[in-house]
Structures are given as C-alpha cells and as structure tokens.
Design a protein around this motif. Structure first.
Motif, short mmCIF file in Angstrom:
data_model
loop_
_atom_site.label_atom_id
_atom_site.label_comp_id
_atom_site.label_asym_id
_atom_site.label_seq_id
_atom_site.Cartn_x
_atom_site.Cartn_y
_atom_site.Cartn_z
N LEU A 256 14.27 -0.66 -6.70
CA LEU A 256 13.38 -0.02 -7.64
C LEU A 256 14.07 1.11 -8.40
N LEU A 257 14.91 1.86 -7.71
CA LEU A 257 15.62 2.96 -8.35
C LEU A 257 16.57 2.45 -9.42
N GLN A 258 17.28 1.36 -9.12
CA GLN A 258 18.21 0.81 -10.10
C GLN A 258 17.49 0.20 -11.30
N ALA A 259 16.20 -0.12 -11.13
CA ALA A 259 15.40 -0.62 -12.25
C ALA A 259 14.82 0.50 -13.09
N GLY A 260 15.07 1.74 -12.67
CA GLY A 260 14.60 2.89 -13.44
C GLY A 260 13.13 3.20 -13.25
N LEU A 261 12.53 2.75 -12.14
CA LEU A 261 11.12 2.98 -11.89
C LEU A 261 10.89 4.33 -11.20
N ASP A 262 9.71 4.90 -11.41
CA ASP A 262 9.34 6.16 -10.77
C ASP A 262 8.81 5.84 -9.38
N VAL A 263 9.68 5.75 -8.41
CA VAL A 263 9.29 5.30 -7.07
C VAL A 263 8.36 6.31 -6.40
N ALA A 264 8.56 7.58 -6.66
CA ALA A 264 7.73 8.61 -6.03
C ALA A 264 6.27 8.49 -6.42
N ALA A 265 5.99 7.86 -7.54
CA ALA A 265 4.61 7.73 -8.01
C ALA A 265 3.91 6.49 -7.43
N LEU A 266 4.64 5.65 -6.70
CA LEU A 266 4.06 4.40 -6.21
C LEU A 266 3.23 4.61 -4.95
N PRO A 267 2.18 3.82 -4.75
CA PRO A 267 1.40 3.93 -3.52
C PRO A 267 2.20 3.44 -2.32
N THR A 268 1.83 3.96 -1.14
CA THR A 268 2.50 3.59 0.10
C THR A 268 1.56 2.73 0.95
N LEU A 269 2.14 2.17 2.01
CA LEU A 269 1.33 1.38 2.93
C LEU A 269 0.25 2.23 3.59
N ARG A 270 0.51 3.51 3.78
CA ARG A 270 -0.51 4.40 4.32
C ARG A 270 -1.72 4.47 3.38
N ASP A 271 -1.45 4.53 2.07
CA ASP A 271 -2.54 4.54 1.10
C ASP A 271 -3.37 3.26 1.20
N VAL A 272 -2.69 2.14 1.40
CA VAL A 272 -3.39 0.85 1.50
C VAL A 272 -4.26 0.83 2.74
N VAL A 273 -3.68 1.20 3.89
CA VAL A 273 -4.43 1.17 5.15
C VAL A 273 -5.58 2.17 5.11
N GLY A 274 -5.35 3.33 4.48
CA GLY A 274 -6.38 4.36 4.40
C GLY A 274 -7.46 4.09 3.39
N GLY A 275 -7.32 3.05 2.59
CA GLY A 275 -8.36 2.68 1.65
C GLY A 275 -8.34 3.44 0.34
N THR A 276 -7.27 4.20 0.08
CA THR A 276 -7.21 4.94 -1.18
C THR A 276 -6.64 4.11 -2.31
N VAL A 277 -6.15 2.91 -2.00
CA VAL A 277 -5.65 1.98 -3.02
C VAL A 277 -6.53 0.75 -2.99
N ALA A 278 -7.11 0.41 -4.13
CA ALA A 278 -7.97 -0.77 -4.20
C ALA A 278 -7.16 -2.04 -4.03
N ALA A 279 -7.80 -3.08 -3.56
CA ALA A 279 -7.12 -4.37 -3.42
C ALA A 279 -6.56 -4.79 -4.78
N PRO A 280 -5.28 -5.01 -4.87
CA PRO A 280 -4.67 -5.29 -6.18
C PRO A 280 -4.99 -6.68 -6.69
N ARG A 281 -4.95 -6.80 -8.00
CA ARG A 281 -5.06 -8.11 -8.65
C ARG A 281 -3.70 -8.46 -9.24
N GLY A 282 -3.31 -9.70 -9.15
CA GLY A 282 -2.03 -10.11 -9.69
C GLY A 282 -0.92 -10.02 -8.66
#
Length: 317
Positions: A256-282
């Motif tokens: 991800l870093l070599q692709a130039g993406l802002d990795v720090a802004a991405l959700p983590t697995l903790r966010d997913v388990v904690g329910g703060t990230v909605a089930a993604p589409r796509g």
C-alpha cells in the motif's frame, strides 16, 4: 531424539490447541479487550538477510513473548525458514505456564486473522480460493479457509511446482478439490477468494480482480516489500475497500505504501470487529502485516483448549 522440557508443546500439540474457528473467535475477542497491551516488535537484522523478532504482549492475566528467527537462506535446505518459541507467563505469579512452537503459532494465527477478515468482509465466502505461494502460510490459509469457511475448491499458484503439488495433495486430503495453475493473474477471474502468501520478493498479482473479490495479502510486512502491484492496490482504493490488520500497517504495509496510499487513514480489523465500519460493498483487500496481539490470542486459546466447551476470553472493560 531429545525430549522436550516439561510444559513445552511441539508443533503437533500446539496446532491441536489452535483449531481454526476457535482461534478466529479468540482474535475477535482480543480486539475488544481493553487490557491488552502490545508494544512495538523488535527486529534485529542479521547476516545473510536473516532477522531475529522479539514480540511481547500481555493482558490482565497472562504475558507472552514470541522469539523467532527468520532465515531466508534456509529455503531448499530442509531447515525451516522460521524457528523459535512462544513463552507464556502468568501475570499474577510470574510463573511460566507453557511454551508453544513458534512457527506453528505464527502460521495458524496469521491464517486465522485472514479467516476472521474473510468472515466479516468477503462478498463471497464459497470460493474457489486462489492461494499464491505454497509454503507454510499457503498451507495454513488453505486449511483455514477450507475448515473455517467451507471452501470446496482451491487453486494453487507457486514458483515451485513440487510445493504446489504437495499443497494440492493436502487440500484433497481435507476433502476439497485442488487445481495447480501456472499464472496467478489468469486465475483471478475464476476465484473470488485470494490469499497471497509469498516471501514478497516480487509482485505476484498485477491483474484486476473480480468485483466480488476478497484478497488477503499477508506476505509483505516491510515497506520495501510488495506482493500486489500498485495498480491493484489503487483499484481497491478506487473501486472497493481496503482494511489493514492494525495501525502498525501505516509504516509496514509495503504494497500500500508503494502505491502511494494513505495507509494511516484506512480502517483496521479492530474497527470491523467493533462495528465502527459498515459491511463493505464491492471488492475488499485485507492487508496483514503481523502483530504480537495475534500471538497472545493464540496463547490464550492454547491454555484453555483442553476444555472442549471453552469460549473466547470475556471482553474486559
């Protein structure tokens, strides 16, 4: 043959205490446990490209340290590339409780994290599964997805034809069908589930995946490593979703870093388990870099797994 010290579990005994679904459940429980403390891992670079990893973690009841070596030069010699142990202590008394086989813990907790991510994020969980890389992690991911998701068909791409055929036999022994393929990119249109499990010395996926794809990329754990091309990473950022295992990916996720993406802004697995990230589409890309918390989850389960009715440790406020 030397006997193991009392309280030391060999590879087979360690694996027996870490069944796939139970381990994925334990990892989910750990992510909601506020008593868990995981300092940054220490990595000592050694000669010939080898590394020594020191990875401690603790919760309110136990502390553990994984001490392992990674020796890439062992490839093809009959000696394992990863060696070491996980030592577990009682927090209250300081006594050692058990010593687990380090490579087995590493393989199973890494694949169990991918399994948990697939359970929560994959648009389709029925497969086929494409495994890229037929080494230890390739084997573990095939086992985890067959036993944990019920996958019935596994496609295998590996630079080593012998390793690919060995993995194919193991897959068939688990009751699933196996197909060895020469081109991982050409297999992508057929496989909604993908696990890249290579040493990350070169890009192994550069084609656009399916719109219902789930990719678990676990081989690259340093900023100078990558299994996925920059275009593939940007595809997920643009057309789908990217989830990382922990915040540490901000300085470890080479793909991800070599692709130039802002990795720090991405959700983590903790966010997913904690329910703060909605089930993604796509399509979804799950990027795993490793974390001592996963080893702690394995240690927690290993100490309780003799009780067949054991449940994940309760979440502590």
């Amino acid at each position: 043959m030397l006997s193991l010290p009392s309280g030391t579990l060999d590879a087979a005994a360690t694996a027996a205490r870490l069944p796939w679904r139970a381990l994925a459940n334990e990892i989910a429980a750990l992510l909601q446990d506020r008593t868990v403390s995981v300092p940054a891992r220490s990595v000592l670079r050694m000669a010939e490209g080898a590394s020594l990893f020191v990875m401690p973690a603790a919760d309110g009841q136990m502390a553990m340290t994984k001490l392992i070596t990674l020796t890439p030069a062992n490839a093809g010699t009959g000696r394992p590339s990863i060696q070491g142990d996980v030592v577990v202590f009682d927090v209250a008394t300081g006594e050692r409780q058990v010593m687990l086989d380090g490579p087995t813990v590493t393989a199973r907790r890494t694949a169990a994290v991918s399994l948990l991510a697939a359970q929560r994020l994959a648009p389709r969980t029925d497969g086929p599964l494409l495994v890229v890389g037929a080494g230890v992690q390739g084997v573990a991911h095939a086992q985890a997805f067959i036993e944990g998701l019920g996958v019935q068909e596994v496609w295998i791409a590996s630079r080593s034809a012998a390793s690919a055929e060995t993995l194919a036999r193991q897959v068939r022994a688990l009751g699933a069908t196996a197909r060895v393929v020469a081109d991982a990119d050409a297999a992508l249109p057929h496989c909604p589930l993908v696990a890249t499990c290579t040493p990350a010395q070169q890009v192994v996926l550069s084609a656009v995946p399916r719109l219902d794809a789930f990719i678990a990329a676990v081989g690259a754990y340093r900023p100078d490593q990558a299994e996925l091309s920059a275009d593939v990473c940007k595809f997920f950022a643009r057309q789908g979703h990217i989830v990382v295992d922990t915040e540490d990916a901000a300085h470890e996720a080479g793909d991800l870093l070599q692709a130039g993406l802002d990795v720090a802004a991405l959700p983590t697995l903790r966010d997913v388990v904690g329910g703060t990230v909605a089930a993604p589409r796509g399509p979804v890309l799950f990027k795993g870099c490793g974390w001592a918390g996963w080893d702690l989850a394995a240690a927690r389960l290993a100490l309780r797994s003799e009780n067949p009715h054991s449940q994940p440790m309760p979440v502590r406020p």
